[in-house]
Motif scaffolding. Structure first.
Motif, PDB file in Angstrom:
ATOM      1  N   GLY A   1       0.653  -1.193  -0.139  1.00 54.70           N
ATOM      2  CA  GLY A   1       0.140  -0.035   0.072  1.00 54.70           C
ATOM      3  C   GLY A   1       0.786   1.162   0.171  1.00 54.70           C
ATOM      4  O   GLY A   1       0.376   2.216   0.623  1.00 54.70           O
TER       5      GLY A   1
ATOM      6  N   ALA B   1      -2.121  -5.862   8.976  1.00 56.81           N
ATOM      7  CA  ALA B   1      -3.002  -6.022   7.791  1.00 56.81           C
ATOM      8  C   ALA B   1      -2.095  -6.656   6.810  1.00 56.81           C
ATOM      9  O   ALA B   1      -2.457  -7.279   5.979  1.00 56.81           O
TER      10      ALA B   1
ATOM     11  N   ASP C   1      -2.045  -1.134  10.432  1.00 58.64           N
ATOM     12  CA  ASP C   1      -1.520  -1.245   8.862  1.00 58.64           C
ATOM     13  C   ASP C   1      -0.626  -2.424   8.646  1.00 58.64           C
ATOM     14  O   ASP C   1      -0.584  -3.152   7.761  1.00 58.64           O
TER      15      ASP C   1
ATOM     16  N   GLN D   1       4.648   3.107   8.065  1.00 60.06           N
ATOM     17  CA  GLN D   1       5.049   2.989   6.841  1.00 60.06           C
ATOM     18  C   GLN D   1       6.440   2.425   6.533  1.00 60.06           C
ATOM     19  O   GLN D   1       6.693   1.583   5.792  1.00 60.06           O
TER      20      GLN D   1
ATOM     21  N   ARG E   1       6.317  -1.179   6.722  1.00 57.43           N
ATOM     22  CA  ARG E   1       5.880  -1.714   5.379  1.00 57.43           C
ATOM     23  C   ARG E   1       6.890  -1.841   4.659  1.00 57.43           C
ATOM     24  O   ARG E   1       7.045  -2.438   3.593  1.00 57.43           O
TER      25      ARG E   1
END
Ligand SMILES: Nc1ncnc2c1ncn2[C@@H]1O[C@H](COP(=O)(O)OP(=O)(O)OP(=O)(O)O)[C@@H](O)[C@H]1O
Ligand SMILES: [Mg+2]
Length: 271
Positions: A134, A186, A183, A150, A153
């Motif tokens: 994402g 996920a 996040d 972030q 990720r």
């Protein structure tokens, strides 16, 4: 996923011991992780969770025992450990991104150096994996311009860009502000659904319950209890597991450490 008897083990750990000097940190671990399986490892601080994970890709060298990854014995003295490590993605609590290059370059540099991919292919794979977590629109940002969630990720995307056949996660959300944890979880949930083999050290019990095929509870360098998540987390058999879960699910309820050790408690079960 249920593990078929005789299903091919992606990770097989047999009689694993690890000592640092006199301190025996892993005291006989036997564990298999089947291809496509998600195993969460839980347990108190110092129980040996990180050491166990690090023995899988030989970041720590076991004192005794054997570890196999995809059928290759990594504890064999003649193993090509670099070749084995290329098959294993590892994500730590600290993201370890290169601060001085962009997000995209964080993903392309290891592909080019380690896998010798050409620039165009490395960029294509980088963008594909940033999109997967994402963050396609952050390709040109620098790590410091991203939130912790972030950045984590990106670290996951960087590992995925190497095309690993299994992923090891060591408390990937522990350094994050609570609102950023979701996040990252996920993304991990998506990987699990895609069939990635995953060994995850975590304190996120709801994630373990929902995503793990199996939960392993460690204490004192041993596996105390393992089984389906709903059993180990939902209805633990051992007093030590219950005690740990009570503390982790309700930290305010934890009593100060007393003279009575968890092991004593276990031997006086049935009260
Ligand atoms: N390189 C090392 N040298 C000496 N002792 C070490 C080393 N790495 C770990 N240990 C010790 O081994 C024990 C287990 O450490 P490990 O990091 O595996 O625990 P853990 O279960 O991951 O704990 P935490 O939940 O705090 O991360 C600890 O007592 C630790 O101090
Ligand atoms: Mg640890």
């Amino acid at each position: 996923m249920t593990v078929e008897p005789g299903a091919h083990a992606e990770i097989e750990i047999r009689g694993l011991h690890k000592a640092f000097g006199e301190h025996e940190v892993l005291r006989g671990i036997d564990l298999e992780v089947a291809r496509g399986e998600v195993v969460c490892v839980i347990g108190p601080s110092g129980s040996g969770k990180s050491t166990l994970l690090r023995c899988v890709n030989l970041l720590e060298e076991p004192t005794a025992g054997q570890v196999f990854v995809g059928g290759t014995e990594v504890t064999d003295l003649d193993v090509d450990i670099d070749a084995v490590r290329r098959r294993i993605g590892m994500v730590f609590q600290q993201f370890n991104l290169f601060p001085h290059v962009t997000v995209e370059e964080n993903l392309t540099l290891p592909q080019r150096r380690v896998l010798r991919r050409g620039k165009a292919e490395a960029v294509r794979v980088a963008r594909e994996n940033l999109a997967r977590v994402g963050l396609a629109e952050k390709a040109d940002a620098y790590p410091a311009q991203l939130s912790g969630g972030q950045q984590q990720r990106v670290a996951i995307a960087r590992a995925l860009a190497m095309g690993p056949e299994l992923m090891l996660f060591d408390e990937p959300t522990s350094a994050l502000d609570p609102e950023l944890v979701g996040d990252v979880l996920a993304v991990m949930r998506m990987l699990a659904a895609d069939g990635m083999t995953m060994m995850v050290v975590t304190h996120e019990m709801s994630f373990a319950r929902e995503v793990a095929d199996r939960v392993v509870f460690m204490d004192g360098g041993r596996i105390v209890e393992e089984g389906p998540a709903e059993q180990v987390v939902g209805a633990p058999r051992h007093e030590r597991t219950r005690h740990f879960l009570t503390r982790i699910l309700d930290p305010a309820a934890s009593e100060p450490p007393g003279p009575e050790s968890p092991a004593d408690r276990e031997s006086s079960q049935g009260q």
